[in-house]
Motif scaffolding. Structure first.
Motif, PDB file in Angstrom:
ATOM      1  N   SER A  39       0.806  -1.227   0.000  1.00  0.00           N
ATOM      2  CA  SER A  39       0.000   0.000   0.000  1.00  0.00           C
ATOM      3  C   SER A  39       0.837   1.274   0.000  1.00  0.00           C
ATOM      4  O   SER A  39       0.302   2.376  -0.128  1.00  0.00           O
ATOM      5  N   SER A  40       2.159   1.135   0.135  1.00  0.00           N
ATOM      6  CA  SER A  40       3.017   2.315   0.201  1.00  0.00           C
ATOM      7  C   SER A  40       3.100   3.022  -1.149  1.00  0.00           C
ATOM      8  O   SER A  40       3.103   2.396  -2.207  1.00  0.00           O
ATOM      9  N   GLY A  41       3.184   4.324  -1.094  1.00  0.00           N
ATOM     10  CA  GLY A  41       3.388   5.096  -2.311  1.00  0.00           C
ATOM     11  C   GLY A  41       4.793   4.974  -2.860  1.00  0.00           C
ATOM     12  O   GLY A  41       5.103   5.496  -3.935  1.00  0.00           O
ATOM     13  N   HIS A  42       5.665   4.271  -2.126  1.00  0.00           N
ATOM     14  CA  HIS A  42       7.053   4.079  -2.547  1.00  0.00           C
ATOM     15  C   HIS A  42       7.324   2.653  -3.035  1.00  0.00           C
ATOM     16  O   HIS A  42       8.482   2.269  -3.165  1.00  0.00           O
ATOM     17  N   SER A  43       6.273   1.879  -3.298  1.00  0.00           N
ATOM     18  CA  SER A  43       6.455   0.466  -3.620  1.00  0.00           C
ATOM     19  C   SER A  43       6.584   0.184  -5.117  1.00  0.00           C
ATOM     20  O   SER A  43       6.728  -0.963  -5.514  1.00  0.00           O
ATOM     21  N   ARG A  44       6.570   1.216  -5.934  1.00  0.00           N
ATOM     22  CA  ARG A  44       6.649   0.988  -7.381  1.00  0.00           C
ATOM     23  C   ARG A  44       8.017   0.413  -7.764  1.00  0.00           C
ATOM     24  O   ARG A  44       9.053   0.923  -7.349  1.00  0.00           O
TER      25      ARG A  44
END
Length: 494
Positions: free
Chosen positions: A228-233
């Motif tokens: 769910s993190s916005g940094h997981s891409r």
């Protein structure tokens, strides 16, 4: 991360525990070095008598690749780049396959001590010396940058409060490495690297456990936070001009490994200690595959640290290299701090000790023409001189202002290893003779032309060059060798 910034970190009450951890680790290293460094001859120092089991080399190389810079840079980099570093890591594995089946057979067939002696057999003495000099410069900078991290953190946590100046810390750490490597060389380092890798992996897992426990997360909870993190891409396919574009990262990662492992005396010297080519190949594939989950854990730790800071309302340092040291030393408690100290010490020492040994080997064999028979006293003085140069380089890097040392190192590699990539590619893919006396000029000109090309592309069409600078550099070297090759000479078979 600068010395000023880290010295402003809160000095923890467990600073004595950090120092005791560091001292205990060093004493254990000396004990292991004493047990494995009983032979003080060049055959042991350079190649450990070519008698090392492949699995020992594989474990040690894993720790050598995960330096102290990786330990702090990869988790912190998720703030700006998410988990896109995994694209580069996947490219790394492609590079390991190339090294396994293209370069290792060549090195074993020629029974090389220094891999750059291939350039002498294929091209001539000027090419040989040029390749060795580019390796020495690049390795001296890269390894010193990695050791800089641990000296800086130790300084801020332990030595500044008791009044010891930073230069004394640097000299002391380098002196420790010199003491436990100056007899056994690679024969000792192969085994100390195993210890350092085990410490590194253990401390990484313990840090993940401690951070997730403080957040009240189970294993499934960790997965949910990462997802769910916005940094997981991980993958970037929608902007081909970005340095993070998938194909740029994948191809660049492959070539970074080809040059930083396959064309690097430090890494190949360890592979050449294996008993046979087949064992060396097994080692390379095993170690290369293990690199993937280990880096995934580092990125997971980074996302957990960002989540922790957000949950606690903390403001993270602007420089990403400072995020993990900041949280470990001021927020996460004594257990995490001890783990962090042990892990970064193991990672930094693992890289620095083998770098000093490979640099000594290159100076002895490539520049001075020494072999494995005799000259041990001369080799010891050269080893000491390399250590002095290493300490001076660490102090120089300390004066630089860098937001991410990992990116700085990879950028430097793109310039300094590019000519090596071009030389080896031309030697392996063609049989054309070259004008050997021109190679030093080509090697110096290639990085300059590559930089000019990158500048032009960004300011004309908006294309931002990333680590593929290495490809531009290598390609220019290759083309230059082809244009200037000796058209009257005979084909060369090596």
């Amino acid at each position: 991360m600068t010395l000023t910034e880290t010295s402003n970190l809160k000095v923890m009450p467990v600073a004595q525990g950090v120092l005791l951890t560091f001292v205990a680790y060093i004493l254990f290293l000396f004990l292991l070095a004493r047990l494995t460094g009983r032979r003080d001859d060049n055959a042991s120092f350079f190649l450990a008598r070519r008698a090392t089991p492949w699995w020992v080399v594989a474990i040690g190389m894993l720790g050598d690749s995960i330096s102290g810079v990786t330990f702090v840079s990869v988790p912190g980099d998720v703030v700006h780049s998410g988990m896109t570093y995994m694209q580069l890591v996947l490219g790394f594995f492609v590079g390991y396959i190339v090294v396994t089946y293209v370069l290792l057979p060549l090195y074993y067939r020629l029974q090389l001590v220094s891999i750059y002696s291939y350039l002498e057999q294929r091209f001539g003495r000027h090419s040989y010396r040029t390749g060795a000099m580019f390796f020495i410069i690049s390795k001296l900078f890269g390894a010193a940058a990695k050791l800089y991290v641990i000296t800086l953190i130790l300084q801020s946590l332990v030595f500044t409060p008791i009044g010891i100046p930073y230069p004394v810390t640097v000299v002391g750490v380098v002196a420790i490495i010199w003491l436990y490597t100056q007899r056994g060389g690679m024969g000792t380092i192969i085994w100390t690297d195993v210890l350092q890798t085990l410490c590194l992996v253990t401390t990484l897992i313990l840090m993940l456990y401690q951070v997730s426990s403080q957040l009240g997360l189970s294993l499934s909870g960790i997965v949910d936070v990462v997802r769910s993190s916005g940094h997981s891409r991980i993958f970037v396919f929608d902007d081909w001009t970005s340095p993070l574009y998938f194909w740029k990262q994948l191809i660049s990662g492959a070539f970074i490994v080809i040059v930083m492992t396959g064309l690097d005396q430090n890494m190949m010297q360890k592979n050449l200690t294996c008993r046979s080519l087949r064992e060396a190949q097994t080692n390379m594939l095993t170690y290369g595959f293990g690199f993937i989950p280990l880096n995934l854990l580092f990125l997971t730790l980074g996302i957990l640290l960002v989540h922790y800071a957000s949950t606690m309302g903390l403001t993270l340092p602007e420089k990403t290299d400072s995020i993990l040291p900041y949280l470990a030393t001021t927020q996460l408690g004594s257990v995490v701090l001890i783990c962090f100290t042990l892990g970064i010490t193991a990672a930094s020492f693992s890289n620095a000790d083998s770098a000093l040994t490979s640099l000594t080997t290159s100076v002895c064999t490539d520049l001075l023409g020494m072999d494995m028979k005799g000259g041990e006293q001369r080799r010891r003085w050269i080893h000491l001189g390399v250590c002095v140069a290493f300490a001076l380089m660490v102090l120089f890097i300390g004066s630089m202002q860098q937001t991410s040392l990992l990116k700085t190192i990879f950028t430097a590699v793109s310039y300094t290893y590019g000519p090596l990539l071009g030389f080896f590619a031309f030697g392996l893919l063609t049989k054309l003779p070259i004008r050997d006396h021109l190679t030093p000029y080509i090697a110096v000109l290639s990085p300059l032309v590559s930089y000019a090309l990158a500048y032009s592309l960004e300011h004309t069409i908006g294309y931002r060059v990333g680590y593929e600078m290495l490809l531009f550099n290598g390609l220019f070297t290759f083309v230059s060798l082809w244009i200037t090759h000796d058209r009257r000479g005979k084909e060369v078979h090596v």
